[in-house]
Design a protein around this motif. Sequence first.
Motif, short mmCIF file in Angstrom:
data_model
loop_
_atom_site.label_atom_id
_atom_site.label_comp_id
_atom_site.label_asym_id
_atom_site.label_seq_id
_atom_site.Cartn_x
_atom_site.Cartn_y
_atom_site.Cartn_z
N LEU A 15 -14.70 9.72 4.34
CA LEU A 15 -15.26 8.77 5.30
C LEU A 15 -14.99 9.22 6.74
O LEU A 15 -13.91 9.69 7.07
N HIS A 16 -16.00 9.06 7.59
CA HIS A 16 -15.88 9.51 8.98
C HIS A 16 -16.87 8.71 9.83
O HIS A 16 -18.08 8.95 9.79
N ASP A 17 -16.35 7.74 10.58
CA ASP A 17 -17.20 6.89 11.42
C ASP A 17 -16.27 6.19 12.41
O ASP A 17 -15.09 6.53 12.50
N ILE A 18 -16.79 5.22 13.14
CA ILE A 18 -15.92 4.48 14.04
C ILE A 18 -14.89 3.69 13.24
O ILE A 18 -15.12 3.39 12.05
N ALA A 78 -15.47 -0.01 5.10
CA ALA A 78 -15.83 0.76 3.92
C ALA A 78 -14.66 0.87 2.95
O ALA A 78 -14.82 0.73 1.72
N VAL A 79 -13.47 1.11 3.48
CA VAL A 79 -12.27 1.19 2.63
C VAL A 79 -12.04 -0.14 1.91
O VAL A 79 -11.74 -0.18 0.71
N ALA A 80 -12.20 -1.23 2.63
CA ALA A 80 -12.03 -2.55 2.02
C ALA A 80 -13.05 -2.78 0.92
O ALA A 80 -12.75 -3.36 -0.13
N ALA A 81 -14.28 -2.31 1.14
CA ALA A 81 -15.34 -2.49 0.14
C ALA A 81 -15.07 -1.70 -1.14
O ALA A 81 -15.54 -2.07 -2.22
N LEU A 82 -14.31 -0.61 -1.02
CA LEU A 82 -14.00 0.24 -2.18
C LEU A 82 -12.78 -0.25 -2.95
O LEU A 82 -12.49 0.26 -4.04
N ALA A 139 -8.28 2.70 8.42
CA ALA A 139 -8.41 2.97 6.98
C ALA A 139 -7.15 2.55 6.24
O ALA A 139 -7.20 1.90 5.19
N ARG A 140 -6.00 2.90 6.79
CA ARG A 140 -4.73 2.55 6.15
C ARG A 140 -4.55 1.03 6.08
O ARG A 140 -4.12 0.49 5.05
N ALA A 141 -4.90 0.34 7.15
CA ALA A 141 -4.73 -1.11 7.19
C ALA A 141 -5.62 -1.81 6.19
O ALA A 141 -5.26 -2.87 5.65
N ALA A 142 -6.79 -1.24 5.90
CA ALA A 142 -7.75 -1.88 5.00
C ALA A 142 -7.52 -1.55 3.54
O ALA A 142 -8.08 -2.21 2.66
N ALA A 143 -6.72 -0.54 3.26
CA ALA A 143 -6.55 -0.06 1.89
C ALA A 143 -5.53 -0.89 1.11
O ALA A 143 -4.55 -1.38 1.68
N GLU A 165 -2.31 -1.50 -1.16
CA GLU A 165 -1.02 -0.80 -1.06
C GLU A 165 -0.94 0.38 -2.01
O GLU A 165 -0.34 1.41 -1.69
N ALA A 166 -1.57 0.27 -3.18
CA ALA A 166 -1.48 1.33 -4.18
C ALA A 166 -2.41 2.50 -3.90
O ALA A 166 -2.33 3.53 -4.59
N THR A 167 -3.30 2.37 -2.92
CA THR A 167 -4.23 3.45 -2.60
C THR A 167 -3.64 4.33 -1.51
O THR A 167 -3.29 3.85 -0.44
N GLN A 168 -3.56 5.61 -1.80
CA GLN A 168 -3.07 6.57 -0.82
C GLN A 168 -4.26 7.14 -0.05
O GLN A 168 -5.18 7.71 -0.65
N ILE A 169 -4.25 6.96 1.26
CA ILE A 169 -5.31 7.50 2.09
C ILE A 169 -4.87 8.87 2.59
O ILE A 169 -3.81 9.01 3.20
N VAL A 170 -5.68 9.89 2.32
CA VAL A 170 -5.39 11.25 2.78
C VAL A 170 -6.55 11.74 3.63
O VAL A 170 -7.70 11.38 3.41
N ALA A 171 -6.23 12.56 4.61
CA ALA A 171 -7.23 13.01 5.58
C ALA A 171 -7.62 14.46 5.33
O ALA A 171 -6.75 15.34 5.21
N VAL A 172 -8.92 14.70 5.28
CA VAL A 172 -9.43 16.06 5.16
C VAL A 172 -9.21 16.78 6.48
O VAL A 172 -9.55 16.25 7.55
#
Length: 225
Positions: free
Chosen positions: A63-66, A73-77, A99-103, A105-112
Amino acid sequence: MGNPVYLAVDTTDVAAASALVAACAPHIGGVKLGLEFFCANGAAGVAAVMAGTGLPLFLDLKLHDIPNTVGSAVAALAPLAPSILTIHAAGGTAMAKAARAAAPEATQIVAVTVLTSLDDADLVAAGVADGAGAQVARLAGVARAGGLQGVVASAHEAAAVRAMWPDALIVVPGVRPAGADMGDQKRVMTPAAALAAGASVLVIGRPITAAVSPADAAAEIAASL
């Protein structure tokens, strides 16, 4: 973390993907479903493939946007309960924080950081004069400042990322067993070497999916580790 091998599913056919995952399940640690599969089948297709597997889901949508859009989008997933979800580090610290705030707790957000299909010449053409290593380090710093759990980087940068960020989740694509076809990957390493360099998760697709017996190929890779 257990078996670090995540199978990169490279078909858009839900039935074929489900059969592939079922066959390889005893020999892999998770399943990666990416942009192509998601665009073809949506959340319902992802849920269908993962149903009953008991395996972690790596949802690789980059994901890459404002910040507001990425957070939404993260919340929707969230109903898909991905174990790992990707965003682009180039989106900046505010986007990473959203992204981190919307995810969950069990989802790890990693950045490309830098795609493994790119080499230093490609980066120079894009305005990055000092090469992949320096750019990965910069973008890993963005990811860390944004409160993320880790990054996606090639095995060639894994050791440097591990040194600057000891507890990072380092997801390494472009992993190829010795003698395998490189395909469209430019910065590659064998599974064992990638682990030794500091990788947490090894994303492996064609060496398994294009094999005569994907299950046997997955088992052989797992045994090599």
